[in-house]
Design a protein around this motif. Structure first.
Motif, PDB file in Angstrom:
ATOM      1  N   ILE A   8       0.834  -1.189   0.000  1.00 56.90           N
ATOM      2  CA  ILE A   8       0.000   0.000   0.000  1.00 56.90           C
ATOM      3  C   ILE A   8       0.873   1.245   0.000  1.00 56.90           C
ATOM      4  CG2 ILE A   8      -1.667   1.351   1.345  1.00 56.90           C
ATOM      5  CD1 ILE A   8      -2.946  -1.252   2.165  1.00 56.90           C
ATOM      6  N   GLY A   9       0.581   2.154  -0.943  1.00 60.96           N
ATOM      7  CA  GLY A   9       1.258   3.437  -0.992  1.00 60.96           C
ATOM      8  C   GLY A   9       2.602   3.470  -1.679  1.00 60.96           C
ATOM      9  N   LEU A  10       3.096   2.339  -2.152  1.00 60.45           N
ATOM     10  CA  LEU A  10       4.370   2.305  -2.863  1.00 60.45           C
ATOM     11  C   LEU A  10       4.169   1.685  -4.243  1.00 60.45           C
ATOM     12  CD1 LEU A  10       6.803   1.050  -0.085  1.00 60.45           C
ATOM     13  CD2 LEU A  10       6.550   3.384  -0.933  1.00 60.45           C
ATOM     14  N   PHE A  11       4.780   2.279  -5.232  1.00 58.05           N
ATOM     15  CA  PHE A  11       4.713   1.709  -6.571  1.00 58.05           C
ATOM     16  C   PHE A  11       5.575   0.461  -6.630  1.00 58.05           C
ATOM     17  CE2 PHE A  11       3.328   5.994  -7.577  1.00 58.05           C
ATOM     18  CZ  PHE A  11       2.334   5.758  -8.514  1.00 58.05           C
ATOM     19  N   GLN A  12       5.110  -0.495  -7.401  1.00 56.09           N
ATOM     20  CA  GLN A  12       5.842  -1.729  -7.640  1.00 56.09           C
ATOM     21  C   GLN A  12       5.934  -1.938  -9.152  1.00 56.09           C
ATOM     22  OE1 GLN A  12       7.108  -3.761  -5.122  1.00 56.09           O
ATOM     23  NE2 GLN A  12       6.492  -2.029  -3.850  1.00 56.09           N
ATOM     24  N   PRO A  13       7.035  -2.502  -9.623  1.00 56.24           N
ATOM     25  CA  PRO A  13       7.148  -2.767 -11.068  1.00 56.24           C
ATOM     26  C   PRO A  13       6.227  -3.910 -11.482  1.00 56.24           C
ATOM     27  CG  PRO A  13       9.067  -3.613  -9.900  1.00 56.24           C
ATOM     28  CD  PRO A  13       8.231  -2.908  -8.884  1.00 56.24           C
ATOM     29  N   VAL A  14       5.813  -3.869 -12.727  1.00 56.18           N
ATOM     30  CA  VAL A  14       5.035  -4.969 -13.293  1.00 56.18           C
ATOM     31  C   VAL A  14       5.791  -5.537 -14.486  1.00 56.18           C
ATOM     32  CG1 VAL A  14       2.784  -4.137 -12.501  1.00 56.18           C
ATOM     33  CG2 VAL A  14       3.623  -3.418 -14.721  1.00 56.18           C
ATOM     34  N   ARG A  15       5.554  -6.779 -14.748  1.00 56.29           N
ATOM     35  CA  ARG A  15       6.218  -7.441 -15.870  1.00 56.29           C
ATOM     36  C   ARG A  15       5.887  -6.722 -17.173  1.00 56.29           C
ATOM     37  NH1 ARG A  15       5.947 -13.789 -16.220  1.00 56.29           N
ATOM     38  NH2 ARG A  15       6.950 -13.381 -14.238  1.00 56.29           N
ATOM     39  N   GLY A  16       6.888  -6.474 -17.963  1.00 63.52           N
ATOM     40  CA  GLY A  16       6.694  -5.781 -19.230  1.00 63.52           C
ATOM     41  C   GLY A  16       6.789  -4.273 -19.111  1.00 63.52           C
ATOM     42  N   GLY A  17       7.128  -3.789 -17.940  1.00 67.93           N
ATOM     43  CA  GLY A  17       7.236  -2.344 -17.722  1.00 67.93           C
ATOM     44  C   GLY A  17       5.997  -1.801 -17.037  1.00 67.93           C
ATOM     45  N   GLY A  18       6.038  -0.569 -16.706  1.00 67.50           N
ATOM     46  CA  GLY A  18       4.917   0.042 -16.013  1.00 67.50           C
ATOM     47  C   GLY A  18       5.031  -0.135 -14.517  1.00 67.50           C
ATOM     48  N   ALA A  19       3.938   0.125 -13.837  1.00 71.35           N
ATOM     49  CA  ALA A  19       3.944   0.080 -12.376  1.00 71.35           C
ATOM     50  C   ALA A  19       2.540  -0.165 -11.860  1.00 71.35           C
ATOM     51  CB  ALA A  19       4.470   1.404 -11.821  1.00 71.35           C
ATOM     52  N   THR A  20       2.483  -0.555 -10.616  1.00 72.28           N
ATOM     53  CA  THR A  20       1.200  -0.720  -9.942  1.00 72.28           C
ATOM     54  C   THR A  20       1.321  -0.141  -8.542  1.00 72.28           C
ATOM     55  OG1 THR A  20      -0.540  -2.304  -9.366  1.00 72.28           O
ATOM     56  CG2 THR A  20       1.725  -3.035  -9.061  1.00 72.28           C
ATOM     57  N   LEU A  23      -3.787   1.903  -3.349  1.00 69.27           N
ATOM     58  CA  LEU A  23      -4.148   3.095  -2.586  1.00 69.27           C
ATOM     59  C   LEU A  23      -5.469   2.852  -1.867  1.00 69.27           C
ATOM     60  CD1 LEU A  23      -3.430   5.724  -5.394  1.00 69.27           C
ATOM     61  CD2 LEU A  23      -2.008   5.300  -3.389  1.00 69.27           C
ATOM     62  N   ASP A  24      -5.605   3.429  -0.676  1.00 70.51           N
ATOM     63  CA  ASP A  24      -6.895   3.287   0.004  1.00 70.51           C
ATOM     64  C   ASP A  24      -7.845   4.387  -0.490  1.00 70.51           C
ATOM     65  OD1 ASP A  24      -6.481   5.677   1.517  1.00 70.51           O
ATOM     66  OD2 ASP A  24      -5.533   4.552   3.142  1.00 70.51           O
ATOM     67  N   GLU A  25      -9.093   4.331  -0.071  1.00 68.38           N
ATOM     68  CA  GLU A  25     -10.108   5.267  -0.565  1.00 68.38           C
ATOM     69  C   GLU A  25      -9.754   6.721  -0.268  1.00 68.38           C
ATOM     70  OE1 GLU A  25     -14.150   4.337   0.541  1.00 68.38           O
ATOM     71  OE2 GLU A  25     -13.796   2.194   0.256  1.00 68.38           O
ATOM     72  N   VAL A  26      -9.205   6.975   0.896  1.00 64.91           N
ATOM     73  CA  VAL A  26      -8.843   8.350   1.267  1.00 64.91           C
ATOM     74  C   VAL A  26      -7.721   8.857   0.362  1.00 64.91           C
ATOM     75  CG1 VAL A  26      -7.895   9.805   3.106  1.00 64.91           C
ATOM     76  CG2 VAL A  26      -9.616   8.077   3.659  1.00 64.91           C
ATOM     77  N   GLU A  27      -6.700   8.033   0.134  1.00 62.50           N
ATOM     78  CA  GLU A  27      -5.597   8.432  -0.738  1.00 62.50           C
ATOM     79  C   GLU A  27      -6.091   8.700  -2.157  1.00 62.50           C
ATOM     80  OE1 GLU A  27      -1.766   6.132   1.174  1.00 62.50           O
ATOM     81  OE2 GLU A  27      -3.250   4.944   0.067  1.00 62.50           O
ATOM     82  N   ILE A  28      -6.968   7.844  -2.645  1.00 60.71           N
ATOM     83  CA  ILE A  28      -7.525   8.040  -3.991  1.00 60.71           C
ATOM     84  C   ILE A  28      -8.289   9.352  -4.052  1.00 60.71           C
ATOM     85  CG2 ILE A  28      -9.239   7.179  -5.646  1.00 60.71           C
ATOM     86  CD1 ILE A  28      -8.385   4.324  -4.780  1.00 60.71           C
ATOM     87  N   SER A  29      -9.098   9.615  -3.045  1.00 58.87           N
ATOM     88  CA  SER A  29      -9.901  10.834  -3.004  1.00 58.87           C
ATOM     89  C   SER A  29      -9.015  12.081  -2.972  1.00 58.87           C
ATOM     90  CB  SER A  29     -10.825  10.804  -1.786  1.00 58.87           C
ATOM     91  OG  SER A  29     -11.525  12.006  -1.672  1.00 58.87           O
ATOM     92  N   ILE A  30      -7.987  12.075  -2.138  1.00 58.29           N
ATOM     93  CA  ILE A  30      -7.087  13.227  -2.033  1.00 58.29           C
ATOM     94  C   ILE A  30      -6.331  13.433  -3.344  1.00 58.29           C
ATOM     95  CG2 ILE A  30      -4.979  14.089  -0.923  1.00 58.29           C
ATOM     96  CD1 ILE A  30      -6.020  12.710   1.672  1.00 58.29           C
ATOM     97  N   GLY A 116      -9.684   1.533  -9.085  1.00 53.21           N
ATOM     98  CA  GLY A 116     -10.073   1.150  -7.740  1.00 53.21           C
ATOM     99  C   GLY A 116      -8.866   1.198  -6.830  1.00 53.21           C
ATOM    100  N   PRO A 117      -8.812   0.333  -5.827  1.00 53.87           N
ATOM    101  CA  PRO A 117      -7.688   0.415  -4.894  1.00 53.87           C
ATOM    102  C   PRO A 117      -6.354  -0.017  -5.511  1.00 53.87           C
ATOM    103  CG  PRO A 117      -9.156  -1.376  -4.281  1.00 53.87           C
ATOM    104  CD  PRO A 117      -9.791  -0.657  -5.422  1.00 53.87           C
TER     105      PRO A 117
END
Length: 189
Positions: A8-20, A23-30, A116-117
Protein backbone atom coordinates in the motif's frame (compact mmCIF):
# COMPACT_ATOMS: atom_id res chain seq x y z
CA UNK A 1 5.75 -17.79 -10.33
CA UNK A 2 3.81 -16.18 -7.50
CA UNK A 3 2.57 -12.66 -8.04
CA UNK A 4 3.98 -10.07 -5.70
CA UNK A 5 1.33 -8.24 -3.77
CA UNK A 6 1.58 -4.47 -4.11
CA UNK A 7 2.47 -2.71 -0.88
CA UNK A 8 0.00 0.00 0.00
CA UNK A 9 1.26 3.44 -0.99
CA UNK A 10 4.37 2.30 -2.86
CA UNK A 11 4.71 1.71 -6.57
CA UNK A 12 5.84 -1.73 -7.64
CA UNK A 13 7.15 -2.77 -11.07
CA UNK A 14 5.04 -4.97 -13.29
CA UNK A 15 6.22 -7.44 -15.87
CA UNK A 16 6.69 -5.78 -19.23
CA UNK A 17 7.24 -2.34 -17.72
CA UNK A 18 4.92 0.04 -16.01
CA UNK A 19 3.94 0.08 -12.38
CA UNK A 20 1.20 -0.72 -9.94
CA UNK A 21 0.18 0.89 -6.68
CA UNK A 22 -2.38 0.06 -4.05
CA UNK A 23 -4.15 3.09 -2.59
CA UNK A 24 -6.90 3.29 0.00
CA UNK A 25 -10.11 5.27 -0.57
CA UNK A 26 -8.84 8.35 1.27
CA UNK A 27 -5.60 8.43 -0.74
CA UNK A 28 -7.52 8.04 -3.99
CA UNK A 29 -9.90 10.83 -3.00
CA UNK A 30 -7.09 13.23 -2.03
CA UNK A 31 -4.99 12.47 -5.11
CA UNK A 32 -7.98 12.77 -7.44
CA UNK A 33 -9.02 16.08 -5.87
CA UNK A 34 -5.49 17.49 -6.22
CA UNK A 35 -5.31 16.35 -9.86
CA UNK A 36 -8.69 17.93 -10.69
CA UNK A 37 -7.52 21.19 -9.10
CA UNK A 38 -4.33 20.99 -11.17
CA UNK A 39 -6.34 20.58 -14.39
CA UNK A 40 -8.46 23.58 -13.40
CA UNK A 41 -5.33 25.63 -12.65
CA UNK A 42 -3.74 24.76 -15.99
CA UNK A 43 -6.92 25.81 -17.75
CA UNK A 44 -9.05 24.48 -20.57
CA UNK A 45 -7.66 22.96 -23.71
CA UNK A 46 -8.07 24.41 -27.16
CA UNK A 47 -11.64 25.03 -28.25
CA UNK A 48 -13.12 22.03 -29.96
CA UNK A 49 -14.56 23.66 -33.05
CA UNK A 50 -15.32 20.96 -35.62
CA UNK A 51 -15.24 23.48 -38.46
CA UNK A 52 -11.88 24.95 -37.45
CA UNK A 53 -8.91 24.57 -39.72
CA UNK A 54 -6.78 21.70 -38.28
CA UNK A 55 -3.60 23.47 -39.38
CA UNK A 56 -4.57 26.62 -37.48
CA UNK A 57 -4.13 24.86 -34.14
CA UNK A 58 -0.61 23.83 -35.15
CA UNK A 59 0.35 27.46 -35.67
CA UNK A 60 -1.60 28.96 -32.78
CA UNK A 61 0.54 31.22 -30.67
CA UNK A 62 0.53 31.13 -26.91
CA UNK A 63 1.06 33.92 -24.41
CA UNK A 64 4.26 35.93 -24.48
CA UNK A 65 4.22 36.97 -20.82
CA UNK A 66 4.82 34.69 -17.84
CA UNK A 67 1.79 33.91 -15.68
CA UNK A 68 1.21 36.13 -12.66
CA UNK A 69 0.06 33.25 -10.44
CA UNK A 70 3.19 31.90 -8.66
CA UNK A 71 2.06 28.28 -9.13
CA UNK A 72 1.53 28.74 -12.86
CA UNK A 73 4.83 30.63 -13.09
CA UNK A 74 6.48 27.57 -11.51
CA UNK A 75 4.78 25.22 -13.97
CA UNK A 76 5.58 27.47 -16.94
CA UNK A 77 8.87 29.22 -16.10
CA UNK A 78 10.83 31.50 -18.39
CA UNK A 79 13.19 29.57 -20.63
CA UNK A 80 15.73 32.39 -20.79
CA UNK A 81 16.81 35.21 -18.53
CA UNK A 82 16.56 37.60 -21.45
CA UNK A 83 12.96 38.83 -21.67
CA UNK A 84 12.71 39.03 -25.48
CA UNK A 85 13.98 35.48 -26.12
CA UNK A 86 11.91 34.11 -23.28
CA UNK A 87 8.74 35.76 -24.61
CA UNK A 88 9.37 34.38 -28.09
CA UNK A 89 10.06 30.88 -26.78
CA UNK A 90 6.95 30.99 -24.56
CA UNK A 91 4.77 32.10 -27.47
CA UNK A 92 5.60 28.99 -29.47
CA UNK A 93 5.86 26.37 -26.70
CA UNK A 94 3.50 27.13 -23.82
CA UNK A 95 0.33 25.86 -25.50
CA UNK A 96 1.93 22.46 -26.12
CA UNK A 97 3.36 22.34 -22.61
CA UNK A 98 -0.04 23.18 -21.11
CA UNK A 99 -1.64 20.49 -23.23
CA UNK A 100 0.90 17.87 -22.11
CA UNK A 101 0.52 18.79 -18.45
CA UNK A 102 -3.28 18.67 -18.75
CA UNK A 103 -3.11 15.31 -20.54
CA UNK A 104 -0.82 13.87 -17.85
CA UNK A 105 -3.17 14.95 -15.05
CA UNK A 106 -6.26 13.68 -16.90
CA UNK A 107 -4.58 10.32 -17.55
CA UNK A 108 -3.85 9.99 -13.82
CA UNK A 109 -7.47 10.85 -12.99
CA UNK A 110 -8.74 8.22 -15.47
CA UNK A 111 -6.41 5.58 -14.02
CA UNK A 112 -7.68 6.35 -10.51
CA UNK A 113 -11.29 6.19 -11.69
CA UNK A 114 -10.77 2.85 -13.46
CA UNK A 115 -8.36 1.20 -11.08
CA UNK A 116 -10.07 1.15 -7.74
CA UNK A 117 -7.69 0.42 -4.89
CA UNK A 118 -5.15 -1.27 -7.20
CA UNK A 119 -3.99 1.04 -9.97
CA UNK A 120 -2.01 -0.58 -12.78
CA UNK A 121 -0.08 1.60 -15.19
CA UNK A 122 1.47 0.88 -18.55
CA UNK A 123 4.94 2.36 -19.13
CA UNK A 124 3.38 5.36 -20.92
CA UNK A 125 0.81 5.88 -18.16
CA UNK A 126 3.56 5.64 -15.54
CA UNK A 127 5.47 8.45 -17.29
CA UNK A 128 2.29 10.53 -17.37
CA UNK A 129 1.81 9.91 -13.65
CA UNK A 130 5.38 10.96 -13.01
CA UNK A 131 4.74 14.23 -14.85
CA UNK A 132 1.46 14.82 -13.00
CA UNK A 133 3.00 14.08 -9.59
CA UNK A 134 5.85 16.48 -10.37
CA UNK A 135 3.41 19.19 -11.44
CA UNK A 136 1.37 18.71 -8.25
CA UNK A 137 4.51 19.07 -6.11
CA UNK A 138 5.62 22.16 -8.02
CA UNK A 139 2.18 23.71 -7.54
CA UNK A 140 1.99 22.93 -3.82
CA UNK A 141 5.60 24.02 -3.37
CA UNK A 142 4.80 27.38 -4.97
CA UNK A 143 1.71 27.80 -2.77
CA UNK A 144 3.76 26.95 0.32
CA UNK A 145 6.71 29.08 -0.87
CA UNK A 146 9.02 26.09 -0.50
CA UNK A 147 12.66 27.00 -1.00
CA UNK A 148 15.76 24.82 -1.18
CA UNK A 149 16.35 25.58 2.49
CA UNK A 150 12.89 24.26 3.33
CA UNK A 151 13.57 21.13 1.26
CA UNK A 152 16.80 20.62 3.22
CA UNK A 153 14.89 20.82 6.49
CA UNK A 154 16.23 24.21 7.55
CA UNK A 155 12.75 25.75 7.64
CA UNK A 156 9.99 25.41 10.19
CA UNK A 157 7.57 24.59 7.37
CA UNK A 158 7.82 20.86 7.99
CA UNK A 159 7.33 21.14 11.75
CA UNK A 160 4.19 23.26 11.79
CA UNK A 161 1.74 22.90 14.66
CA UNK A 162 -1.36 20.85 13.89
CA UNK A 163 -3.61 23.92 13.94
CA UNK A 164 -1.64 25.74 11.20
CA UNK A 165 -3.79 26.03 8.06
CA UNK A 166 -0.79 25.10 5.87
CA UNK A 167 -0.26 21.74 7.62
CA UNK A 168 -2.53 19.70 5.25
CA UNK A 169 -0.73 21.16 2.22
CA UNK A 170 2.66 20.36 3.72
CA UNK A 171 1.55 16.78 4.42
CA UNK A 172 0.23 16.45 0.86
CA UNK A 173 3.50 17.89 -0.48
CA UNK A 174 5.55 15.34 1.48
CA UNK A 175 3.24 12.45 0.52
CA UNK A 176 3.40 13.37 -3.17
CA UNK A 177 7.19 13.48 -2.88
CA UNK A 178 7.16 9.94 -1.52
CA UNK A 179 4.90 8.77 -4.35
CA UNK A 180 7.11 10.47 -6.91
CA UNK A 181 10.27 8.94 -5.48
CA UNK A 182 8.65 5.50 -5.34
CA UNK A 183 7.57 5.76 -8.97
CA UNK A 184 11.02 6.93 -10.13
CA UNK A 185 12.68 4.01 -8.32
CA UNK A 186 10.15 1.59 -9.82
CA UNK A 187 10.70 2.84 -13.35
CA UNK A 188 14.47 2.55 -12.95
CA UNK A 189 14.24 -1.17 -12.13
Amino acid sequence: MARRRARIGLFQPVRGGGATISLDEVEISILRSLLVQLVELIGPGPAEDEDADPLASLFAEGPSKPPEDPALARLFPNAYEETENSAEFRRFTENDLRSRKRDDALAAIRALDLGGPLVQLTPDQARQWLGALNDLRLTLGARLEVTQEAEDGESGLFSLPDDDERKPLVLAYLWLGGLQESLVETLMK
